[in-house]
Design an enzyme around this catalytic site. Structure first.
Site, PDB file in Angstrom:
ATOM      1  N   SER A 138      -5.918   0.706  -0.732  1.00  0.00           N
ATOM      2  CA  SER A 138      -6.851   1.498  -1.542  1.00  0.00           C
ATOM      3  C   SER A 138      -7.507   0.558  -2.540  1.00  0.00           C
ATOM      4  O   SER A 138      -6.915  -0.459  -2.913  1.00  0.00           O
ATOM      5  CB  SER A 138      -6.071   2.575  -2.305  1.00  0.00           C
ATOM      6  OG  SER A 138      -6.893   3.198  -3.273  1.00  0.00           O
ATOM      7  N   TYR A 151       1.375   6.180  -6.995  1.00  0.00           N
ATOM      8  CA  TYR A 151       0.481   5.980  -5.853  1.00  0.00           C
ATOM      9  C   TYR A 151      -0.199   4.612  -5.942  1.00  0.00           C
ATOM     10  O   TYR A 151      -0.202   3.843  -4.977  1.00  0.00           O
ATOM     11  CB  TYR A 151      -0.577   7.093  -5.821  1.00  0.00           C
ATOM     12  CG  TYR A 151      -1.622   6.889  -4.741  1.00  0.00           C
ATOM     13  CD1 TYR A 151      -1.370   7.268  -3.425  1.00  0.00           C
ATOM     14  CD2 TYR A 151      -2.858   6.295  -5.028  1.00  0.00           C
ATOM     15  CE1 TYR A 151      -2.314   7.066  -2.430  1.00  0.00           C
ATOM     16  CE2 TYR A 151      -3.795   6.085  -4.043  1.00  0.00           C
ATOM     17  CZ  TYR A 151      -3.528   6.482  -2.736  1.00  0.00           C
ATOM     18  OH  TYR A 151      -4.460   6.271  -1.750  1.00  0.00           O
TER      19      TYR A 151
END
Ligand SMILES: NC(=O)c1ccc[n+]([C@@H]2O[C@H](COP(=O)([O-])OP(=O)(O)OC[C@H]3O[C@@H](n4cnc5c(N)ncnc54)[C@H](OP(=O)(O)O)[C@@H]3O)[C@@H](O)[C@H]2O)c1
Length: 257
Positions: A138, A151
């Site tokens: 990400s 996360y």
């Protein structure tokens, strides 16, 4: 990675980025096995596509990952690409003691999942011609979204893991990192329509175009993620962290969540 004729295992292929990319790869002539927990979502994603196959898998379950790996190799001996895409994202308030169930599941699915599945398939992949492993990290691996600390940390971990995999497996298995920006999917509530996030189909088209390049770039980065990917390198980490934090709050407010 070859530009056609691969046999690809796509985790999390029943929705979002995994579904859209599985369909792009199928369209260009690859065989794709999509895996996830929800059989109904997988079957919907595979409908009408003869070379998309469905297998259920929970990457959080270590025993299931091993059994799954044996089965997938038995059923698809030509498997040459592992696409570690499955993941979850949860917002967390770390300003007071809390239940850590979500944080622990995030670590188990986003970090241990790809580590275990990669481990279970490495002996097979090193024997295959044109083998590749793709990890989905990400932009938040590079600058964290402070509302999603665990996360963001899992994605930073998998970025680092990918660098080591690539180096150890050099000459045997190609290792590619796909680092998406914010994309409109159901990863978090309201995200599928959140303003400022990249539309899923446009993202999948841009990624599919980069997978056609030869050699495949070792990092697949669309333009929209570069402000995060290059932040530290360009000496603007603090400024980018502040911008990202403010922008995320505005986007969630504008989306009504
Ligand atoms: N959308 C974004 O903005 C964005 C940005 C950067 C990175 N990413 C990454 O892109 C990947 C795909 O996310 P997405 O945006 O496409 O969201 P999504 O639609 O929620 O996809 C996540 C997929 O992972 C699967 N999954 C979750 N837990 C699993 C488990 N324990 N075992 C097996 N499969 C599991 C889900 O299927 P089941 O629920 O059926 O298991 C689902 O199909 C994730 O790794 C995410 O972190 C997304």
């Amino acid at each position: 990675m070859k530009t056609s004729g691969n046999t690809i295992l796509m985790t999390g292929g029943g929705s979002g980025i995994g579904e859209a990319l599985a369909q792009r790869f199928h369209d260009r002539g690859d065989t794709v096995i999509i895996a996830g927990r929800r059989r109904d979502a997988l079957e919907k994603a595979a409908a009408g596509r003869e070379r998309i196959h469905v297998m259920t898998l929970d990457v959080e379950d270590a025993g299931a990952v091993d059994a799954f790996a044996k089965q997938v190799v038995a059923d698809f001996p030509a498997l040459n690409v592992l696409f570690n895409n499955a993941g979850i994202m949860k917002y967390e308030d770390v300003t007071q003691r809390r239940d850590l169930a979500n944080a622990e599941a995030t670590v188990a699915i986003n970090i241990l999942g790809p580590i275990r599945l990669t481990n279970a398939l490495t002996d097979h992949l090193v024997q295959q011609p044109d083998a590749a492993i793709v990890t989905v990290t990400s932009g938040l691996a590079y600058v964290p979204l402070v509302m999603a600390p665990t996360y963001s940390a899992t994605k930073a971990a998998i970025h680092s893991y990918t660098v080591s995999l690539r180096t150890q497996l050099a000459g045997k298995v190609e290792v590619i990192e796909l680092a998406p920006p914010g994309v409109q999917t159901d990863l978090t509530p309201g995200q599928a329509h959140r303003p400022g996030y990249m539309p899923l189909e446009a993202f999948a088209d841009a990624v599919a175009a980069q997978f056609l390049q030869q050699p495949t770039p070792r990092e697949i980065l669309v333009d929209e993620v570069q402000f995060l990917r290059q932040a530290e390198r360009e000496g603007r980490f603090d400024e980018t962290l502040k911008t990202l934090t403010e922008r995320a709050a505005q986007q969630r407010a504008a989306g009504g969540d």
